[in-house]
Write an enzyme that holds these catalytic residues in place. Sequence first.
Site, mmCIF file in Angstrom:
data_model
loop_
_atom_site.group_PDB
_atom_site.id
_atom_site.type_symbol
_atom_site.label_atom_id
_atom_site.label_comp_id
_atom_site.label_asym_id
_atom_site.label_seq_id
_atom_site.Cartn_x
_atom_site.Cartn_y
_atom_site.Cartn_z
ATOM 1 N N CYS A 94 0.852 -1.198 0.000
ATOM 2 C CA CYS A 94 0.000 0.000 0.000
ATOM 3 C C CYS A 94 0.884 1.242 0.000
ATOM 4 O O CYS A 94 0.643 2.184 -0.751
ATOM 5 C CB CYS A 94 -0.914 -0.021 1.224
ATOM 6 S SG CYS A 94 -2.105 1.326 1.248
ATOM 7 N N CYS A 193 -5.667 -1.104 8.677
ATOM 8 C CA CYS A 193 -6.854 -0.277 8.424
ATOM 9 C C CYS A 193 -8.044 -1.143 8.018
ATOM 10 O O CYS A 193 -9.186 -0.833 8.348
ATOM 11 C CB CYS A 193 -6.557 0.783 7.386
ATOM 12 S SG CYS A 193 -6.176 0.132 5.755
#
Length: 357
Positions: A94, A193
């Site tokens: 990410c 997350c």
Amino acid sequence: MGKVVVGLSGGVDSSVAAATLHQQGQDVIGLTLWLMKGKGQCCSEGMVDAAQLCEELDIPYHVVDTRELFEEKIINYVVEGYSRGVTPLPCSQCNRSVKFGPMLDYARQELGADTIATGHYARIAYNSDTGRYELRRAVDRKKDQSYFLYDLTQAQLSATQFPLGEQTKVQTREMATKLGLHTAEKPESQDLCLIEQHGSMQAFLDKYLAPKTGDIVDTNGNVLGQHTGIHNYTIGQRKGLGIAAPAPLYVISLDVARNQVVVGERDSVHQPYCTVDRVNWVSVQAPDSPMAVTVQIRYRSPAVAATVFPLADGSVKLVFKEPQFSVSPGQAAVWYDDDDRVLGGGLIRPFVPEDEH
Ligand SMILES: Nc1ncnc2c1ncn2[C@@H]1O[C@H](COP(=O)(O)OP(=O)(O)OP(=O)(O)O)[C@@H](O)[C@H]1O
């Protein structure tokens, strides 16, 4: 000084990163990548906090909709990994492909800025002898996030600032309070997350993967119980197996072809080595001979002594000084020298017989 784009999640760290650069007189622009639908950090709540921060600092604020990219690069990657019986670590990917790369592109193309900054706890230093940008652990070892940043390219490191790398989290909060930032008391994010957003990894995966029950077996193939889908298990897991046995049992491997979870006693979860692919050499060039390092195979595990053996295809074999518990395919292995400089890292490959190099 040129313009710098600060990635804002809405949390205290990125708030203080932006405020610090602003105080230094840099021309700061706030930017949030809109990653997921819904509420939470980096989603609608995060954007409101980030916008308010930019108002407090009187700096411009931008939101870039990267939900599709996040879905393609992270959600699909995680779901596909779990369905193959690995435990993917999405954060390094990410950072490289969803955060730093696109943020830098946007900063350059749309905002006329040459550099970006984030609230990560890590340090970057240019080594003029080697001509490389080196990535180091943060001064605050408890908060150090270098493990998640090993996959950044030299181009990304050369254009990035980590204003919090030299300070502790306690100092960050103190600064936020002193500056009167409304994010000063915001609680720490505790988890991935995706987990924060969905409550648990299982809840997230349940949205994408149908339950597919199968057998829990021992290493001789004896059926000991039933599982709810191999994506709900991870190597080294002990709890939640629902098997009564004289000694505690741990998940040793996930056999996708047979749809089986294989369990055994603690000793059998120790691995003397592993192979790591998708390797990124950071602070040094790829070596052509073995190298003594310390390596971290999970974010929260301590670095342990190992030797890195470079292989012809660019992957490496990591031989641990002592066999390691719970070496999980899909997780990152990140190796350091003097437990400080990130030499390189990559993803632990599933254990297959061809790994016997
Ligand atoms: N959605 C986002 N858009 C832009 N930058 C982001 C985003 N999410 C995180 N970042 C950047 O990456 C850094 C590290 O993110 P991480 O999710 O680890 O948050 P954190 O350590 O809890 O920091 P914070 O307190 O700023 O949320 C943040 O400080 C921020 O600079």
